[in-house]
Design an enzyme around this catalytic site. Structure first.
Site, short mmCIF file in Angstrom:
data_model
loop_
_atom_site.label_atom_id
_atom_site.label_comp_id
_atom_site.label_asym_id
_atom_site.label_seq_id
_atom_site.Cartn_x
_atom_site.Cartn_y
_atom_site.Cartn_z
N MET A 1 41.60 39.01 45.18
CA MET A 1 41.28 38.52 43.77
C MET A 1 40.38 39.77 43.10
SD MET A 1 37.87 36.45 42.70
CE MET A 1 36.37 37.41 42.38
N PRO A 2 40.73 40.14 42.07
CA PRO A 2 41.56 39.54 41.15
C PRO A 2 42.69 40.57 41.21
CG PRO A 2 39.90 40.71 39.96
CD PRO A 2 39.45 40.67 41.33
N THR A 3 43.79 40.23 40.57
CA THR A 3 45.16 40.97 40.51
C THR A 3 45.17 41.26 39.10
OG1 THR A 3 46.10 40.56 42.54
CG2 THR A 3 47.49 41.58 41.01
N SER A 38 38.44 44.66 46.22
CA SER A 38 39.23 43.39 46.32
C SER A 38 39.99 43.44 44.67
CB SER A 38 38.41 42.15 46.37
OG SER A 38 37.52 41.86 44.98
N ASP A 40 42.54 44.65 42.68
CA ASP A 40 44.17 45.23 42.57
C ASP A 40 44.63 45.31 40.88
OD1 ASP A 40 44.54 45.14 45.30
OD2 ASP A 40 45.19 43.16 45.47
#
Length: 60
Positions: A1-3, A38, A40
């Protein structure tokens, strides 16, 4: 999280993408309260002939 998915015209340099990734990651950490590790970010470079706005290809 998040992408985070980023679609844009091809032609940006690796340095421009590196700067963008840093800025977006910092913004995500500040606003979402997540850890940088975290976040991406996925780039999709698109040719202008594969993108249209208002019924017209960007390559035209």
């Amino acid at each position: 999280m998040p992408t985070i998915h980023v679609e844009m015209f091809e032609g940006r340099t690796t340095e421009q993408k590196r700067d963008f990734v840093k800025a977006v990651t910092e913004a995500a950490v500040a606003t979402l309260g997540c850890k940088a590790e975290s976040v991406d970010i996925i780039f999709q470079d698109v040719k202008k002939e594969n993108w249209a706005t208002g019924g017209k290809l960007w390559s035209d």
